[in-house]
Design an enzyme around this catalytic site. Structure first.
Site, PDB file in Angstrom:
ATOM      1  N   LYS A 159       0.878  -1.181   0.000  1.00 39.62           N
ATOM      2  CA  LYS A 159       0.000   0.000   0.000  1.00 39.62           C
ATOM      3  C   LYS A 159       0.907   1.220   0.000  1.00 39.62           C
ATOM      4  O   LYS A 159       2.052   1.147   0.432  1.00 39.62           O
ATOM      5  CB  LYS A 159      -0.855   0.022   1.284  1.00 39.62           C
ATOM      6  CG  LYS A 159      -1.857  -1.106   1.405  1.00 39.62           C
ATOM      7  CD  LYS A 159      -3.255  -0.619   1.027  1.00 39.62           C
ATOM      8  CE  LYS A 159      -4.292  -1.704   1.224  1.00 39.62           C
ATOM      9  NZ  LYS A 159      -4.609  -1.937   2.630  1.00 39.62           N
ATOM     10  N   HIS A 206       1.635   7.100   2.146  1.00 41.70           N
ATOM     11  CA  HIS A 206       1.095   8.389   1.719  1.00 41.70           C
ATOM     12  C   HIS A 206       1.221   9.435   2.814  1.00 41.70           C
ATOM     13  O   HIS A 206       1.682   9.144   3.917  1.00 41.70           O
ATOM     14  CB  HIS A 206      -0.340   8.234   1.219  1.00 41.70           C
ATOM     15  CG  HIS A 206      -1.262   7.660   2.252  1.00 41.70           C
ATOM     16  ND1 HIS A 206      -1.730   8.388   3.310  1.00 41.70           N
ATOM     17  CD2 HIS A 206      -1.775   6.416   2.379  1.00 41.70           C
ATOM     18  CE1 HIS A 206      -2.509   7.628   4.044  1.00 41.70           C
ATOM     19  NE2 HIS A 206      -2.548   6.425   3.504  1.00 41.70           N
ATOM     20  N   HIS A 209       0.515   8.920   6.511  1.00 43.60           N
ATOM     21  CA  HIS A 209       1.431   8.225   7.423  1.00 43.60           C
ATOM     22  C   HIS A 209       2.476   9.157   8.014  1.00 43.60           C
ATOM     23  O   HIS A 209       3.249   8.766   8.878  1.00 43.60           O
ATOM     24  CB  HIS A 209       2.182   7.103   6.688  1.00 43.60           C
ATOM     25  CG  HIS A 209       1.319   5.937   6.368  1.00 43.60           C
ATOM     26  ND1 HIS A 209       1.016   5.586   5.088  1.00 43.60           N
ATOM     27  CD2 HIS A 209       0.685   5.049   7.166  1.00 43.60           C
ATOM     28  CE1 HIS A 209       0.235   4.517   5.106  1.00 43.60           C
ATOM     29  NE2 HIS A 209       0.025   4.171   6.354  1.00 43.60           N
TER      30      HIS A 209
HETATM   31  N1  ARG Z   1      -1.133  -0.584   9.773  1.00 48.17           N
HETATM   32  C1  ARG Z   1      -2.189   0.127  10.418  1.00 48.17           C
HETATM   33  C2  ARG Z   1      -2.740   1.213   9.494  1.00 48.17           C
HETATM   34  O1  ARG Z   1      -2.056   1.692   8.619  1.00 48.17           O
HETATM   35  C3  ARG Z   1      -1.751   0.797  11.679  1.00 48.17           C
HETATM   36  C4  ARG Z   1      -1.278  -0.128  12.741  1.00 48.17           C
HETATM   37  C5  ARG Z   1      -1.455   0.458  14.077  1.00 48.17           C
HETATM   38  N2  ARG Z   1      -0.837  -0.292  15.123  1.00 48.17           N
HETATM   39  C6  ARG Z   1      -1.399  -1.295  15.789  1.00 48.17           C
HETATM   40  N3  ARG Z   1      -0.689  -1.885  16.737  1.00 48.17           N
HETATM   41  N4  ARG Z   1      -2.612  -1.675  15.552  1.00 48.17           N
HETATM   42  O2  ARG Z   1      -3.879   1.600   9.699  1.00 48.17           O
END
Ligand code: ARG
Length: 564
Positions: free
Chosen positions: A125, A128, A131
């Site tokens: 993904k 962007h 983030h």
């Molecule tokens: N990868 C997830 C996203 O982009 C965020 C992860 C957040 N961290 C967690 N421990 N759930 O939405």
């Protein structure tokens, strides 16, 4: 010891409340005429059973003031403290010169570990602009805690598990013709993913095919695993370019897939503790008692979920790092998710859940609209950084035509401008990114702070040294110098507060404060004064400013070029 802390210690002896508590009561009056520090006595009225003005009088009469405070004055319910400018100057400037870039560091965190989870991007993904906040906020907190003596663990909790990887494989084999070379970038993978969704709208069976591929990943099928690991490799390679630009690092990339074999014990324990309930075939933890939707642990087909992986991750982090605090730097859209996960941990009897903090933040969008992955309209952070560097280069060419290494400066400043944009406001605020604001060298921006730092360097370069051992501090007690010294002296307290509240923007504000005070000092005083002693003291103060600005910028993740 830091100034506010010293004052809090003195107050503590008179009022009998812990200095740690009192330090948070001390205010900085908006107008220096009202003193450099103010102590409001309202909160003591109840316990002392006296009117606040009377309390202020009594403290004033009995307190033994720390050296740098010249006098205390009662103003109604407030006790105002006026710094002794010479003593404060000596204390602050000599401290900064001695500590150098370790200025504001502390041993308070020694022996304690803070886990900081940030960035946590998703495989295949785009990285962007959304983030950006997680990445730069988390990286700043990582540095801040380190500066305060904590052991820090930076974790990138990769989004590398879920049915979307089945979809990716289908798309790659069908429309990418399995050509790794042609499809070997995140941008290509994202295009394939978008195509999958378009085609699946017309042809339902693609979803079944995707599910079958994901099952193969779960079952460790070699072909499926090869592709899955390849997606990961491509994404990490692309994303590391951005991390390098930002100067961001991680100690662990243990993402969601890492917890595949660590969830069963959690599920078993939940079942043993009678916390699991069947709901339409799915296994859930009912949280209705806490006014929350249920936390889903297993789908009806037995598959684990995002929350299940987070439960395993939290336990793993505690067992592995024995953290003092565990931070999750994740957008506020996931508030409910973390509330649920923390509640389930509490119900499982993990008393350490009180040390887990969801450090949430608002959205970043660009002036010209928001982003959506599905539709393929997305702004890659790398492009934003590149554009910023390019725009900065134009400005530098215009402003400093003689500068030697313009590209390097443009890189530091261009990237800094974007980082600053995400760290200049309280984190919960939604941010609309504007180039005009970000690249304004005169506003309250990263470039302005970097420019002020370069100005300090330039003054010091031309001066060719000063005598650090013989500084006459009485020569830097004019208003502009005193204000600058106070701003520099405030930084260590600000760094601690930034950690307490997990709010790096406080440091950005502190840095701007030092910069605007420095620029006033610079214009009000001739640093290269004819009088050698005056010149020496002003140069010492310039060096202290340079160090403080550089340290502050470092903590929030900005480089401090010496020339620009
Ligand atoms: N990868 C997830 C996203 O982009 C965020 C992860 C957040 N961290 C967690 N421990 N759930 O939405």
């Amino acid at each position: 010891m830091d100034n506010k802390q010293q004052l809090a210690n003195a107050l503590s002896k008179t009022v009998g409340i812990e200095a740690e508590e009192l330090v948070t009561w001390i205010e900085t009056p908006p107008d220096p005429k009202m003193g450099d520090y103010a102590f409001p006595c309202f909160r003591l009225a109840k316990t002392m059973r006296k009117a606040p003005p009377q309390i202020a009088q009594e403290i004033c009469a009995s307190i033994s003031l720390p050296d740098f405070i010249g006098r205390a004055e009662v103003a109604g319910p407030y006790l105002n403290f006026f710094a002794n400018k010479d003593t404060l100057a000596k204390q602050v400037v000599s401290k900064v010169l001695n500590e150098g870039e370790a200025y504001g560091s502390s041993t308070e965190g020694n022996g304690k570990t803070v886990c900081v989870e940030y960035s946590s991007i998703n495989i295949a993904k785009p990285f962007h602009i959304g983030h950006l906040s997680s990445t730069v906020l988390g990286a700043a907190l990582y540095r801040i805690y380190k500066h305060l003596g904590y052991e820090t663990v930076g974790i990138n909790h990769l989004g590398d598990w879920g049915t979307q990887f089945g979809k990716m494989i289908v798309a790659f084999l069908r429309w990418g013709n399995g050509d790794k070379e042609k499809c070997g970038s995140v941008r290509e993978l994202v295009k394939l993913y978008v195509r999958f969704h378009d085609e699946a709208e017309k042809d339902e069976s693609l979803n079944d095919e995707a599910r079958a591929w994901f099952k193969k990943i779960e079952d460790n099928d070699p072909e499926a695993m090869d592709l899955f690991l390849w997606f990961k490799e491509i994404t990490l390679r692309d994303v590391k370019k951005v991390y390098d630009m930002l100067g961001v690092e991680f100690d662990s990339y243990a993402g969601e897939s890492f917890y595949q074999d660590k969830m069963q014990p959690i599920v078993d324990e939940l079942r043993e503790k009678n916390l699991l309930k069947l709901d339409d075939g799915a296994s859930i933890v009912d949280l209705s008692e806490y006014d929350m939707a249920p936390c889903i642990i297993l789908r009806s087909d037995g598959a684990t979920l995002y929350a299940t992986r987070d439960l395993a991750a939290a336990n793993y982090r505690k067992a592995t790092y024995d953290f003092y605090k565990s931070l999750y730097v994740v957008a506020y859209q996931q508030n409910l998710h973390f509330k649920q996960v923390f509640k389930v941990l509490e119900l499982m009897g993990r008393d350490w859940v009180k040390d887990c903090v969801h450090v949430n933040f608002g959205m970043v969008s660009m002036e010209d609209g928001t982003l959506s992955t599905r539709k393929g309209k997305v702004l890659y952070l790398e492009d934003v950084l590149d554009a910023s560097i390019e725009k900065t280069l134009e400005i530098i060419k215009e402003k400093s035509p003689d500068l030697e290494d313009k590209e390097n400066a443009a890189r530091d400043v261009g990237v800094g401008a974007v980082v600053w944009g995400a760290l200049y406001n309280g984190r919960i605020k939604d941010i609309v990114f504007s180039w005009k604001k970000a690249l304004n060298f005169d506003g309250e921006t990263g470039p302005y702070a970097q420019y002020t730092h370069a100005r300090c360097c330039s003054v010091l370069r031309k001066a060719d040294g000063f005598d650090k051992e013989n500084i006459d501090y009485s020569l830097i007690n004019d208003d502009a110098s005193a204000a600058l010294i106070k701003a520099i002296g405030a930084l260590p307290d600000i760094i601690k507060e930034a950690a307490n509240k997990n709010e790096p923007y406080l440091i950005s504000r502190g840095v701007i404060d030092i910069c605007s005070c420095f620029n006033k000092f610079y214009f009000d005083n001739r640093i290269m004064d004819d009088d050698a002693q005056t010149r020496n003291a002003r140069l010492a103060l310039t060096e202290a400013s340079r160090i403080a600005i550089k340290t502050g910028l470092y903590l929030i993740g900005l480089k401090a070029p010496e020339k620009m």
